[in-house]
Structures are given as C-alpha cells and as structure tokens.
Design an enzyme around this catalytic site. Structure first.
Site: not given
Length: 309
Positions: A128, A210
C-alpha cells in the site's frame, strides 16, 4: 558336350549379363519416366500442401522482432535479478500464455478473457501507498521510480516490465506472429491485442492499489488531465474507494518550458470532481520537489533550479 544356355563371353570381359542396345534404350526411357513422375508428384504435393495465408495489412507497427525471446529474457531478468522474491514464477509458462493470448486469433477481436491466464501467472502484490500512476509523463515518472525503488508504476511490475515498449499481433488463419503490421488503435480497431492488454493490466494495477496513491501529470501540455488516456479512461475508474484513501497529483512542468496548467486549473478540478464522486479524496502539488530535483540534475544551471540543488 551339352551346349550352354548362356551367352558366350567376349574375350577379355568378365562373364555376366549383357543387354542389347535396344534393351538399354528402353531401360533408360523407363528410368526417365520414373524420375519425371517422382518430380511431378513432389511438385503437386507441395502445391496442394496447406499454405499459411498472407497476413492482413494494418496501419500499426508489426510485432517486435524476437518477441518471444524478449518476453522470456525479461521475465527471467525481473524474477531472478530485479525482484528475486518472485523467483518462483514460471517464465516458460508465462511466455507460453502470452503467445496463446493472441496467436491464431482475430487481431481486431481481442478481449480481457484472452489474457486471464497470463494475469494469473504474473499476479503480483505491491505494498500500500506505493502505486504511481502517470499520464503524458512516462519518462519522468520512471526516472522517479528508478530512484525510489520502493515505488511502482505499472511498468515496474512483472507484467508491465515484460511488455513495456513491445508490439504484437497474429491472425485468425495463422499460427505465426505478424511482423509486418498490426492494427492501429485509431485507424484500424480498438480491440487489438496490444491495446486490450494494456487496458487489462492497467485495470488490474488500479484494482490492486491501496492506501495513498500518486499520479504524475504533465503541466506543460494542454491536456494535462486527459479523460481519454489510460489513466483517465481506465485507471481512475477502477480505484476501489474502500482500499484507496487518497490520490495525490504531482503536476510537473518542463524546465524552461511553458506552464500550461497547475493544480488550480479547471482541468485539474475535473479530475478532482471524478474522484469526489467515487468518494476518494484528492490533493495536488505543483512541481513535487523530489521529481523536480531529478529534472534539475539534467539542468543544474537553470534559474528555476537554484533553490533545488
């Protein structure tokens, strides 16, 4: 003494079977007929043998020479050298799946489904906050990720690395690649193997993103944000609001070039509006300093770089 049934040998010659001149002529004619018949049979066989039909002519660049070798070599380089944590990937199967995705198929009828096995074999998770998108800023975005190797553009993933800069297509009536020409997206057809591939892998790259994601935009051109680009058409619409908390845009300008757009321009507000409808927050920064530094390394004497270097 009983007379011999054979021919009497000519003095000085070994006994044997001797043919008359007429028999020799007949035998020669027979051999010629047999040879001629064999040649005719071979020629007819070759003419009747199924031949690969000529490839259709398109307006785009043909398949990159040595395509399959390049794919295999890049796969091994990425998995064994650049990202050894992916050394378990089967490059032989990846290369085979890539070829099967477009060979012997209509090059104007490609689909996402054609590449599903390839996507499965090259599946890769990026951490992420590390995804970097780009639009009209290819070179600059990749200069940044070459320095920040913990950040990933699509071309820094296995599948993007393998296919970057390559062209490919086949024909429905042939098991061979078309090295002469391939369909052009605008002049021939949208659903060609290369265009469908990049839309498909771009969609996956966005779906897997993400945290906070980044996009490098070119503020020195009129279409800084282009809704018809891969970023504007595919990627921003496949970011998951439940996974992506914010998109931050870096609007970069060429050293010494014009400043067509900045973060305050209406065209950037268009991007912000699209994201707001998808419940993804948006921030923007003009001339992001780390990337500006890379620009100034190549132009250290420019006045705009005096405060950077």
């Amino acid at each position: 003494m009983k007379a011999s049934a054979g021919f009497s040998p000519v003095p000085g010659e070994e006994p044997g079977c001797h043919l008359s001149k007429k028999a020799k002529v007949c035998l020669g004619i027979l051999l010629c007929v047999l040879v001629a018949g064999t040649i005719v049979a071979v020629v007819v066989g070759v003419l009747k043998w199924p031949r690969t039909p000529p490839h259709r002519e398109w307006n785009g660049t043909g398949t990159t020479p040595h395509f399959s070798e390049i794919v295999l070599g890049r796969c091994y380089t990425y998995t064994q050298v650049l990202r050894p944590e992916l050394r378990h990937k089967d490059c032989g199967q990846i290369g085979k799946a890539f070829m099967n995705a477009f060979l012997s198929k209509d090059p104007c009828n490609s689909s996402e489904q054609d590449y599903q096995l390839l996507l499965k074999l090259t599946n890769q998770t990026t951490p992420c906050h590390t995804n970097v998108f780009w639009s009209k800023s290819n070179q600059l975005a990749h200069q940044y990720t070459r320095v920040r190797q913990d950040m990933f553009t699509l071309e820094d993933t296995l599948m993007g690395y393998i296919a970057d800069g390559l062209d490919w297509c086949g024909d429905a009536g042939s098991s061979e690649m078309n090295y002469q020409s391939c369909p052009h997206r605008r002049k021939d057809c949208i659903n060609n193997p290369t265009s469908v591939f990049w839309d498909t892998v771009s969609k996956r790259f966005a779906e897997n993103a993400c945290g906070v994601v980044q996009v490098v935009l070119n503020g020195s051109i009129s279409n800084t944000f282009d809704e018809n680009s891969t970023f504007g058409r595919v990627e921003i619409h496949n970011l998951h609001p439940g996974k992506v908390s914010r998109l931050q845009a870096w609007v970069m300008h060429d050293i010494g070039g014009v400043h067509s757009h900045s973060c305050s321009s209406p065209i950037i507000n268009d991007l912000k509006f699209i994201l707001s409808k998808r419940n993804i927050s948006f921030t923007c920064q003009d001339d992001y300093r780390p990337i500006k530094f890379l620009q100034c390394v190549k132009n250290p004497d420019h006045s705009s770089c005096s405060s950077i270097i």
